[in-house]
Each structure stands twice: as structure tokens, then as C-alpha cells.
Design an enzyme around this catalytic site. Structure first.
Site, short mmCIF file in Angstrom:
data_model
loop_
_atom_site.label_atom_id
_atom_site.label_comp_id
_atom_site.label_asym_id
_atom_site.label_seq_id
_atom_site.Cartn_x
_atom_site.Cartn_y
_atom_site.Cartn_z
N LYS A 73 -8.92 44.54 13.10
CA LYS A 73 -8.90 44.48 14.97
C LYS A 73 -9.94 43.65 15.15
O LYS A 73 -10.09 43.13 15.68
CB LYS A 73 -8.64 45.76 15.67
N GLY A 74 -11.36 43.79 14.63
CA GLY A 74 -12.85 42.93 15.49
C GLY A 74 -12.57 41.57 15.21
O GLY A 74 -13.07 40.95 15.80
N GLU B 225 -13.15 36.86 9.74
CA GLU B 225 -13.85 38.03 9.63
C GLU B 225 -14.71 37.91 11.12
O GLU B 225 -15.55 36.83 11.12
CB GLU B 225 -14.03 38.06 8.33
N ASP B 226 -15.26 38.91 11.47
CA ASP B 226 -16.29 38.69 13.09
C ASP B 226 -17.28 39.49 12.10
O ASP B 226 -17.96 37.91 12.61
CB ASP B 226 -15.48 40.56 13.87
N ASP C 287 -21.32 42.39 6.64
CA ASP C 287 -22.37 44.05 7.27
C ASP C 287 -23.02 43.65 5.96
O ASP C 287 -24.03 43.24 4.44
CB ASP C 287 -21.78 44.88 7.88
N LYS D 61 -24.88 39.24 9.20
CA LYS D 61 -25.77 39.92 9.31
C LYS D 61 -26.96 40.21 8.37
O LYS D 61 -26.44 40.65 7.33
CB LYS D 61 -25.06 41.57 9.07
N PHE E 263 -26.60 47.52 15.96
CA PHE E 263 -25.08 47.39 15.20
C PHE E 263 -25.19 47.37 17.12
O PHE E 263 -24.61 47.67 17.82
CB PHE E 263 -25.21 49.36 15.74
N ASP F 151 -16.51 47.22 18.07
CA ASP F 151 -16.19 48.36 18.99
C ASP F 151 -16.90 48.23 18.39
O ASP F 151 -17.88 49.29 17.28
CB ASP F 151 -14.98 48.19 18.59
N ARG G 11 -14.30 46.41 22.67
CA ARG G 11 -13.63 45.00 22.37
C ARG G 11 -13.26 44.26 23.33
O ARG G 11 -14.06 42.86 22.64
CB ARG G 11 -12.23 44.96 21.44
P1 IMP Z 1 -18.55 45.77 5.72
O1 IMP Z 1 -17.36 46.18 5.12
O2 IMP Z 1 -20.00 46.62 5.66
O3 IMP Z 1 -19.51 43.78 4.95
O4 IMP Z 1 -18.34 45.10 7.40
C1 IMP Z 1 -17.51 44.68 7.85
C2 IMP Z 1 -16.65 45.11 9.33
O5 IMP Z 1 -17.58 46.35 9.41
C3 IMP Z 1 -16.70 44.67 9.98
O6 IMP Z 1 -15.30 43.68 9.51
C4 IMP Z 1 -16.68 45.39 11.26
O7 IMP Z 1 -15.39 45.22 11.62
C5 IMP Z 1 -17.56 46.61 11.38
N1 IMP Z 1 -18.86 46.04 11.67
C6 IMP Z 1 -19.80 45.72 10.61
N2 IMP Z 1 -20.68 45.74 11.67
C7 IMP Z 1 -20.58 45.89 12.93
C8 IMP Z 1 -21.61 45.88 13.52
O8 IMP Z 1 -22.68 46.25 14.03
N3 IMP Z 1 -20.73 46.60 14.65
C9 IMP Z 1 -19.17 47.09 15.22
N4 IMP Z 1 -18.54 46.61 13.72
C10 IMP Z 1 -19.53 46.25 12.63
MG MG Z 2 -13.62 43.29 11.11
#
Ligand code: IMP
Ligand code: MG
Length: 176
Positions: free
Chosen positions: A43-44, A99-100, A103, A132, A153, A160, A166
Site C-alpha cells: 500500500k505504501g 515503490e515507496d 530499505d 534508505k 523509521f 505507515d 499514510r
Molecule cells: P524492504 O523490503 O526492507 O526494502 O522495505 C520495503 C518496504 O518496507 C517498503 O515498501 C515499505 O513499505 C516498508 N518500509 C521500509 N522502511 C520503512 C519506514 O521507514 N517506514 C515505513 N515503512 C517502511
Molecule cells: Mg512498500
């Protein structure tokens, strides 16, 4: 609003919109008249998808997939679950994932591998609003991003904490 969360502002609404316009300018040059399928990772990424798409000038189609990796915590579970990944046949198409934030890299890696294994794409790029600055758990980088952010965070503008925040038009961080 959950009372104990103190949100410290990081990116204003104006800064976010300026960053998205710069990205759109770059994408408009790259794709020109070529049709592109935007794949929004729900959803992000919903806010980013909408604001970016409005600024794109090439022919665009929009698809939405729903992934989940965070559960209710504030660190990635490392396991990406495809809640809904219904897509048309994208073979021969130009695909841009929206993608938002990148991370740990798990979600990006999942999308890159999934789309390239399932379809013979003509062109594939991955764009994220936020990058990030962390050591990735798995190798995955966005081809395009608007902002680099520290390892905090973040909430707002699609991001969210336990489903909240959001809808904020800006991005801030919560001390956890
Ligand atoms: P990853 O798979 O760890 O790279 O993270 C990807 C997903 O985790 C993103 O699409 C976000 O929805 C969520 N995410 C990562 N960092 C944050 C944050 O700081 N706040 C909220 N959601 C996050
Ligand atoms: Mg996401």
C-alpha cells in the site's frame, strides 16, 4: 493519531512534490512516446504513484500489486508475501515499478526477480521515492529515486506505522 508518537518533520509536501517533478522530467525524457506500465507496490506507494503518474507525458497504464513484508513491527521480516499479484501479460512491455522506499532490499529484489522470471519484458526499471542509506540485506537498488534518507523509521505520504499516518502529505520520522 496515536498519542505517544511524536513525528519529526523530514520532507515537506513541497519538497516531495519538487522531487517527484524532477523524477518525472527524467522519465518523460527517457520514455518519450513509449507506452509504460507503472506497477504500484501497495500500500505504501499509493501517494507516490498518483502524484508521479499525473506528471508523466508518455502513454501510461497502471497496475497495482499488493505485497507485505513488515507485519506490524518497524523492521523488515525479510519475508515478502505477495498478497495480490494479479497482472496482465507484460511480455514485450516496458515496465516501471513504483515503490515507496528501498530499505533492506527484500521487496525490491522480490519484484525485480518476480517480474523478470514471469515475463519477457522489453524494458524494466525500478523507481523509489526514498532510498534508505543502510546496508542492504539482499542486493537490490532502485534505478531512480527522489531522495536519500537516513536509517530512521519514516511515516507519512504512504508510509505507515501499524497502518497509521499514510495520509499525511509530508514525511516525518518517529523515534523508536
Ligand atoms: P524492504 O523490503 O526492507 O526494502 O522495505 C520495503 C518496504 O518496507 C517498503 O515498501 C515499505 O513499505 C516498508 N518500509 C521500509 N522502511 C520503512 C519506514 O521507514 N517506514 C515505513 N515503512 C517502511
Ligand atoms: Mg512498500
Amino acid at each position: 493519531m496515536v498519542k505517544e508518537d511524536k513525528i519529526k518533520p523530514l520532507l515537506t509536501e513541497e519538497e516531495i512534490q519538487d522531487g517527484i517533478q524532477k523524477l518525472a522530467d527524467e522519465l518523460n525524457k527517457r520514455y518519450e512516446n513509449k507506452e509504460v506500465y507503472l506497477i504500484c507496490v501497495l500500500k505504501g506507494s499509493v501517494m507516490f504513484m498518483v502524484d508521479l503518474a499525473k506528471r508523466l507525458t508518455m502513454p501510461v497504464k497502471m497496475e497495482f500489486v499488493k505485497l507485505s513484508s513488515y507485519g506490524s513491527g518497524t523492521t523488515s521480516s525479510g519475508k515478502v508475501v505477495a498478497v495480490d499479484i494479479t497482472l496482465p501479460d507484460l511480455s514485450g512491455k516496458n515496465v516501471l515499478v513504483i515503490e515507496d522506499i528501498v530499505d533492506s532490499g527484500h521487496t525490491a529484489r522480490f519484484m525485480i526477480d518476480y517480474l523478470n522470471n514471469r515475463f519477457k519484458l522489453n524494458d524494466f526499471k525500478f523507481c523509489a521515492l526514498l532510498n534508505k542509506k543502510v546496508k542492504r540485506a539482499v542486493e537490490a537498488e532502485a534505478d531512480y529515486y527522489c531522495f536519500e534518507v537516513d536509517n530512521k523509521f519514516l511515516v507519512g505520504y504512504g508510509l505507515d506505522k501499524d497502518g497509521c499516518y499514510r495520509n499525511l502529505p509530508y514525511i516525518g520520522y518517529i523515534e523508536v
